[in-house]
Motif scaffolding. Structure first.
Motif, PDB file in Angstrom:
ATOM      1  N   MET A  14       0.821  -1.210   0.000  1.00 46.88           N
ATOM      2  CA  MET A  14       0.000   0.000   0.000  1.00 46.88           C
ATOM      3  C   MET A  14       0.863   1.270   0.000  1.00 46.88           C
ATOM      4  O   MET A  14       0.509   2.271  -0.633  1.00 46.88           O
ATOM      5  CB  MET A  14      -0.935  -0.003   1.205  1.00 46.88           C
ATOM      6  N   GLU A  15       1.991   1.207   0.688  1.00 48.09           N
ATOM      7  CA  GLU A  15       2.883   2.361   0.708  1.00 48.09           C
ATOM      8  C   GLU A  15       3.457   2.632  -0.683  1.00 48.09           C
ATOM      9  O   GLU A  15       3.518   3.787  -1.134  1.00 48.09           O
ATOM     10  CB  GLU A  15       4.018   2.133   1.710  1.00 48.09           C
ATOM     11  N   ILE A  16       3.859   1.564  -1.383  1.00 49.63           N
ATOM     12  CA  ILE A  16       4.404   1.724  -2.727  1.00 49.63           C
ATOM     13  C   ILE A  16       3.323   2.206  -3.687  1.00 49.63           C
ATOM     14  O   ILE A  16       3.554   3.116  -4.502  1.00 49.63           O
ATOM     15  CB  ILE A  16       5.028   0.402  -3.226  1.00 49.63           C
ATOM     16  N   ALA A  17       2.126   1.631  -3.584  1.00 53.72           N
ATOM     17  CA  ALA A  17       1.016   2.076  -4.435  1.00 53.72           C
ATOM     18  C   ALA A  17       0.726   3.552  -4.203  1.00 53.72           C
ATOM     19  O   ALA A  17       0.475   4.312  -5.153  1.00 53.72           O
ATOM     20  CB  ALA A  17      -0.218   1.235  -4.154  1.00 53.72           C
ATOM     21  N   GLY A  18       0.770   3.967  -2.936  1.00 56.62           N
ATOM     22  CA  GLY A  18       0.544   5.369  -2.607  1.00 56.62           C
ATOM     23  C   GLY A  18       1.594   6.276  -3.218  1.00 56.62           C
ATOM     24  O   GLY A  18       1.292   7.377  -3.697  1.00 56.62           O
ATOM     25  N   LYS A  19       2.843   5.813  -3.222  1.00 58.46           N
ATOM     26  CA  LYS A  19       3.910   6.613  -3.825  1.00 58.46           C
ATOM     27  C   LYS A  19       3.734   6.699  -5.339  1.00 58.46           C
ATOM     28  O   LYS A  19       3.980   7.752  -5.946  1.00 58.46           O
ATOM     29  CB  LYS A  19       5.274   6.006  -3.482  1.00 58.46           C
ATOM     30  N   LEU A  20       3.304   5.609  -5.964  1.00 57.76           N
ATOM     31  CA  LEU A  20       3.149   5.598  -7.420  1.00 57.76           C
ATOM     32  C   LEU A  20       2.089   6.588  -7.894  1.00 57.76           C
ATOM     33  O   LEU A  20       2.268   7.257  -8.917  1.00 57.76           O
ATOM     34  CB  LEU A  20       2.806   4.183  -7.909  1.00 57.76           C
ATOM     35  N   ILE A  21       0.993   6.713  -7.156  1.00 56.62           N
ATOM     36  CA  ILE A  21      -0.066   7.619  -7.624  1.00 56.62           C
ATOM     37  C   ILE A  21       0.331   9.088  -7.489  1.00 56.62           C
ATOM     38  O   ILE A  21      -0.287   9.947  -8.104  1.00 56.62           O
ATOM     39  CB  ILE A  21      -1.417   7.350  -6.923  1.00 56.62           C
ATOM     40  N   THR A  22       1.396   9.353  -6.721  1.00 59.52           N
ATOM     41  CA  THR A  22       1.843  10.747  -6.608  1.00 59.52           C
ATOM     42  C   THR A  22       2.513  11.234  -7.895  1.00 59.52           C
ATOM     43  O   THR A  22       2.737  12.443  -8.053  1.00 59.52           O
ATOM     44  CB  THR A  22       2.840  10.927  -5.445  1.00 59.52           C
ATOM     45  N   TYR A  23       2.831  10.304  -8.815  1.00 57.57           N
ATOM     46  CA  TYR A  23       3.446  10.721 -10.079  1.00 57.57           C
ATOM     47  C   TYR A  23       2.422  11.361 -11.011  1.00 57.57           C
ATOM     48  O   TYR A  23       2.794  11.942 -12.034  1.00 57.57           O
ATOM     49  CB  TYR A  23       4.145   9.537 -10.761  1.00 57.57           C
ATOM     50  N   GLY A  24       1.121  11.228 -10.675  1.00 54.01           N
ATOM     51  CA  GLY A  24       0.117  11.995 -11.366  1.00 54.01           C
ATOM     52  C   GLY A  24      -0.603  11.321 -12.512  1.00 54.01           C
ATOM     53  O   GLY A  24      -0.368  11.669 -13.673  1.00 54.01           O
ATOM     54  N   PHE A  25      -1.453  10.357 -12.226  1.00 52.30           N
ATOM     55  CA  PHE A  25      -2.324   9.748 -13.238  1.00 52.30           C
ATOM     56  C   PHE A  25      -3.654   9.405 -12.576  1.00 52.30           C
ATOM     57  O   PHE A  25      -3.745   9.348 -11.347  1.00 52.30           O
ATOM     58  CB  PHE A  25      -1.689   8.500 -13.863  1.00 52.30           C
ATOM     59  N   GLU A  26      -4.672   9.214 -13.372  1.00 52.26           N
ATOM     60  CA  GLU A  26      -6.008   8.936 -12.852  1.00 52.26           C
ATOM     61  C   GLU A  26      -6.106   7.451 -12.480  1.00 52.26           C
ATOM     62  O   GLU A  26      -6.527   6.626 -13.272  1.00 52.26           O
ATOM     63  CB  GLU A  26      -7.063   9.317 -13.893  1.00 52.26           C
ATOM     64  N   PHE A  27      -5.689   7.154 -11.265  1.00 51.61           N
ATOM     65  CA  PHE A  27      -5.600   5.756 -10.847  1.00 51.61           C
ATOM     66  C   PHE A  27      -6.967   5.080 -10.779  1.00 51.61           C
ATOM     67  O   PHE A  27      -7.074   3.868 -10.969  1.00 51.61           O
ATOM     68  CB  PHE A  27      -4.869   5.628  -9.502  1.00 51.61           C
ATOM     69  N   ASP A  28      -8.031   5.856 -10.509  1.00 48.05           N
ATOM     70  CA  ASP A  28      -9.356   5.257 -10.447  1.00 48.05           C
ATOM     71  C   ASP A  28      -9.798   4.756 -11.819  1.00 48.05           C
ATOM     72  O   ASP A  28     -10.350   3.647 -11.943  1.00 48.05           O
ATOM     73  CB  ASP A  28     -10.368   6.257  -9.880  1.00 48.05           C
ATOM     74  N   LYS A  29      -9.531   5.543 -12.851  1.00 47.71           N
ATOM     75  CA  LYS A  29      -9.883   5.118 -14.207  1.00 47.71           C
ATOM     76  C   LYS A  29      -9.013   3.953 -14.659  1.00 47.71           C
ATOM     77  O   LYS A  29      -9.481   3.057 -15.380  1.00 47.71           O
ATOM     78  CB  LYS A  29      -9.757   6.301 -15.174  1.00 47.71           C
TER      79      LYS A  29
END
Length: 316
Positions: free
Chosen positions: A170-185
């Motif tokens: 979960m920590e790594i996933a959280g860091k990845l979404i900070t790079y800026g993409f629409e993770f929900d889509k």
């Protein structure tokens, strides 16, 4: 470790994953490819994979994949096998064997020793994409690399639902979404969305399923005739076994689809009441405690009888 520290000053680098690539395989291979292109801008970097399912074609770099397994490189300076041992890499195994530096990164317990000179094998990891992140410099990762790695993590954890999802995951996933993409889509696209053909095949598999072992096991299959009827590919069957396992009271799901006249790909999922990796290993397959696969030859009725017998033996 950093992957570039292991690769050193390589001028030619090869990357591959397992046959019939899934989300984690595609995500890790593409993520590693994009990362190494940034670290080694002057190097020749090739990715060898069988045909990538259409659902992952949105990832930058998928169009560069070599699906013919042909190359004019005599011997790669470094070759990386991801999400498997070298034995399930189709024509890339020969390139791996001839490489000067052989690297194997995997999270399958069936490959716990690794098949490279340098092995980064952690069966407790949620995905190989998680392991790839750990060997990359976060300062080099960009949005395209992050999307590739996140794709593999989402698909191999069942959207962070499977038991191998950890705090680190979960920590790594959280860091990845900070790079800026629409993770929900992205999640909707790679995990939940289905084509009409996929929905039809799922429906057929559900209607044809059977409960066994006092309702603790559900079994279903799809034959070549049905696949041909829908002009479908094996990738259109992804997710069926997981849907079967959601049946109330079921602890294990067994799903088979026909590859050729006398060959079947079996997928197993478990809630923990049976270690399906041990089931798979009994028949030459492998995987994880709760998700595993086997390719077997023979009559499907006989194959099911043998595998179900093993499941019953191991089921708690």
């Amino acid at each position: 470790m950093r992957i570039e520290e292991v690769i050193g000053s390589a001028k030619t680098i090869g990357i591959t994953g397992h046959v019939r690539p899934d989300g984690d395989c595609v995500g890790s291979c593409i993520g590693m490819y994009l990362y190494l292109k940034k670290v080694y801008p002057a190097a020749r970097i090739d990715v060898f994979l069988q045909e990538i399912p259409e659902v992952y074609s949105f990832l930058t770099g998928t169009s560069d994949v070599n699906t013919s397994f042909e190359t004019d490189v005599d011997s790669y300076d470094a070759f990386i096998v991801l999400d498997t041992g070298k034995g399930r890499t189709d024509g890339a195994e020969a390139f791996f064997d001839k490489a000067k530096i052989k690297i194997n990164i995997d999270h399958h317990i069936s490959n716990k020793e690794g098949t490279g000179d340098i092995n980064y094998i952690y069966p407790e990891a949620s995905s190989v994409c998680e392991l790839c992140y750990e060997v990359m410099d976060p300062e080099v990762i960009d949005v395209d690399i992050a999307k590739a790695l996140y794709t593999g993590m989402v698909t191999d954890t069942g959207v962070f639902k499977y038991s191998d999802t950890s705090q680190k995951t979960m920590e790594i996933a959280g860091k990845l979404i900070t790079y800026g993409f629409e993770f929900d889509k992205l999640i909707d696209h790679v995990f939940f969305e289905k084509t009409y053909t996929q929905m039809q095949l799922l429906g057929r598999a559900l209607l044809g399923s059977k409960l066994m072992l006092d309702g603790r096991l559900i079994v279903s299959s799809t034959d070549l005739k049905t696949l041909n009827e829908y002009n479908a590919k094996g990738s259109d069957l992804e997710g069926i076994v997981s849907q079967l396992k959601l049946t109330v009271g079921v602890g294990c799901a067994l799903y088979a689809h026909q590859l050729s006249e006398n060959e079947y790909k079996l997928s197993l999922r478990s809630d923990g009441s049976v270690n399906v990796a041990k089931v798979a290993e009994s028949f030459g397959g492998g995987g994880h405690d709760r998700a595993a696969g086997i390719t077997m030859q023979g009559n499907l009725e006989d194959i099911f009888a043998r595998v179900i017998s093993k499941i019953e033996e191991l089921m708690q």
